[in-house]
Scaffold this motif. Sequence first.
Motif, PDB file in Angstrom:
ATOM      1  N   GLU A 192     -52.599  98.020  22.271  1.00 48.65           N
ATOM      2  CA  GLU A 192     -53.579  97.406  21.366  1.00 48.65           C
ATOM      3  C   GLU A 192     -53.548  98.016  19.964  1.00 48.65           C
ATOM      4  O   GLU A 192     -54.068  97.429  19.024  1.00 48.65           O
ATOM      5  N   THR A 193     -53.002  99.192  19.825  1.00 47.22           N
ATOM      6  CA  THR A 193     -52.965  99.858  18.516  1.00 47.22           C
ATOM      7  C   THR A 193     -51.546 100.318  18.196  1.00 47.22           C
ATOM      8  O   THR A 193     -51.215 101.487  18.338  1.00 47.22           O
ATOM      9  N   PRO A 194     -50.703  99.390  17.767  1.00 49.58           N
ATOM     10  CA  PRO A 194     -49.313  99.762  17.476  1.00 49.58           C
ATOM     11  C   PRO A 194     -49.214 100.714  16.289  1.00 49.58           C
ATOM     12  O   PRO A 194     -50.054 100.703  15.388  1.00 49.58           O
ATOM     13  N   ASN A 195     -48.182 101.524  16.315  1.00 47.75           N
ATOM     14  CA  ASN A 195     -47.906 102.454  15.233  1.00 47.75           C
ATOM     15  C   ASN A 195     -47.070 101.697  14.197  1.00 47.75           C
ATOM     16  O   ASN A 195     -45.847 101.586  14.320  1.00 47.75           O
ATOM     17  N   GLU A 196     -47.742 101.168  13.185  1.00 49.28           N
ATOM     18  CA  GLU A 196     -47.083 100.286  12.217  1.00 49.28           C
ATOM     19  C   GLU A 196     -45.944 100.965  11.467  1.00 49.28           C
ATOM     20  O   GLU A 196     -44.893 100.367  11.260  1.00 49.28           O
ATOM     21  N   GLU A 197     -46.132 102.192  11.061  1.00 48.03           N
ATOM     22  CA  GLU A 197     -45.084 102.904  10.314  1.00 48.03           C
ATOM     23  C   GLU A 197     -43.825 103.069  11.161  1.00 48.03           C
ATOM     24  O   GLU A 197     -42.709 102.801  10.695  1.00 48.03           O
ATOM     25  N   THR A 198     -43.993 103.486  12.393  1.00 48.10           N
ATOM     26  CA  THR A 198     -42.847 103.659  13.292  1.00 48.10           C
ATOM     27  C   THR A 198     -42.149 102.333  13.536  1.00 48.10           C
ATOM     28  O   THR A 198     -40.917 102.251  13.505  1.00 48.10           O
ATOM     29  N   LEU A 199     -42.930 101.281  13.782  1.00 44.74           N
ATOM     30  CA  LEU A 199     -42.343  99.971  14.047  1.00 44.74           C
ATOM     31  C   LEU A 199     -41.568  99.452  12.841  1.00 44.74           C
ATOM     32  O   LEU A 199     -40.462  98.920  12.993  1.00 44.74           O
ATOM     33  N   GLN A 200     -42.137  99.591  11.660  1.00 44.43           N
ATOM     34  CA  GLN A 200     -41.432  99.120  10.466  1.00 44.43           C
ATOM     35  C   GLN A 200     -40.117  99.867  10.285  1.00 44.43           C
ATOM     36  O   GLN A 200     -39.095  99.262   9.962  1.00 44.43           O
ATOM     37  N   THR A 201     -40.129 101.160  10.512  1.00 42.43           N
ATOM     38  CA  THR A 201     -38.909 101.956  10.360  1.00 42.43           C
ATOM     39  C   THR A 201     -37.890 101.592  11.433  1.00 42.43           C
ATOM     40  O   THR A 201     -36.724 101.316  11.132  1.00 42.43           O
ATOM     41  N   TYR A 202     -38.315 101.578  12.684  1.00 37.98           N
ATOM     42  CA  TYR A 202     -37.400 101.346  13.808  1.00 37.98           C
ATOM     43  C   TYR A 202     -36.778  99.953  13.747  1.00 37.98           C
ATOM     44  O   TYR A 202     -35.592  99.788  14.024  1.00 37.98           O
ATOM     45  N   PHE A 203     -37.571  98.950  13.376  1.00 39.62           N
ATOM     46  CA  PHE A 203     -37.075  97.576  13.354  1.00 39.62           C
ATOM     47  C   PHE A 203     -36.648  97.120  11.951  1.00 39.62           C
ATOM     48  O   PHE A 203     -36.412  95.933  11.732  1.00 39.62           O
ATOM     49  N   ASP A 204     -36.554  98.049  11.011  1.00 37.18           N
ATOM     50  CA  ASP A 204     -36.104  97.749   9.645  1.00 37.18           C
ATOM     51  C   ASP A 204     -36.904  96.621   9.005  1.00 37.18           C
ATOM     52  O   ASP A 204     -36.355  95.666   8.447  1.00 37.18           O
ATOM     53  N   ILE A 205     -38.211  96.729   9.081  1.00 40.70           N
ATOM     54  CA  ILE A 205     -39.109  95.752   8.473  1.00 40.70           C
ATOM     55  C   ILE A 205     -39.677  96.387   7.204  1.00 40.70           C
ATOM     56  O   ILE A 205     -40.356  97.401   7.268  1.00 40.70           O
TER      57      ILE A 205
END
Length: 185
Positions: free
Chosen positions: A145-158
């Motif tokens: 329910e609370t994704p880590n936005e910074e990690t996701l953006q970095t990992y998925f190149d967003i």
Amino acid sequence: MEVLEGRLAVEDLDAFVARLGELSERHEVTIQAFDATYLAGRRHLERSVELADRALERGENVARDRAVEILLYTAGRRQIDRALEMGVSEGKNRVAVLFDAGPDGEPSAEARASEAFEDAEQFEPEPTIATAAERGPETPDETLETPNEETLQTYFDITDAERAATDASLEDLVCERVALLEVEK
């Protein structure tokens, strides 16, 4: 599909993986554990399972093991070593453990996934998974329910520019990356 979410303390990663393997074999289900830091939400997992099953059905899979194929799609990568970054590691983890009996959708398959899920909640001895209810109201739920936005953006190149250019949620963008894996084959 069932997902067990919470915090997990892993002292021996090999023993933990072996325990999941035992549960998987006993209940005839696929089990895959993820570091929840790399997950954008439940839909991210659902889409990954759907695409992995489609690849397996068509004979277009990279991995021989369904759990690994699901991991690859969830990571949006074809390289197993890069996808393993999303896995659980020794120490304290925020986790989501996926239990799925396969694409057949039969009630008996769903029952097997539910049984494996319930069996996993009883891990003895360590590791234990503390669910949100067990942690109490003073500790917020920190899994899907609370994704880590910074990690996701970095990992998925967003990029920030990509996010600013669309109304799509971060989970939508991650699911797009997962779907693009089909195109990049």
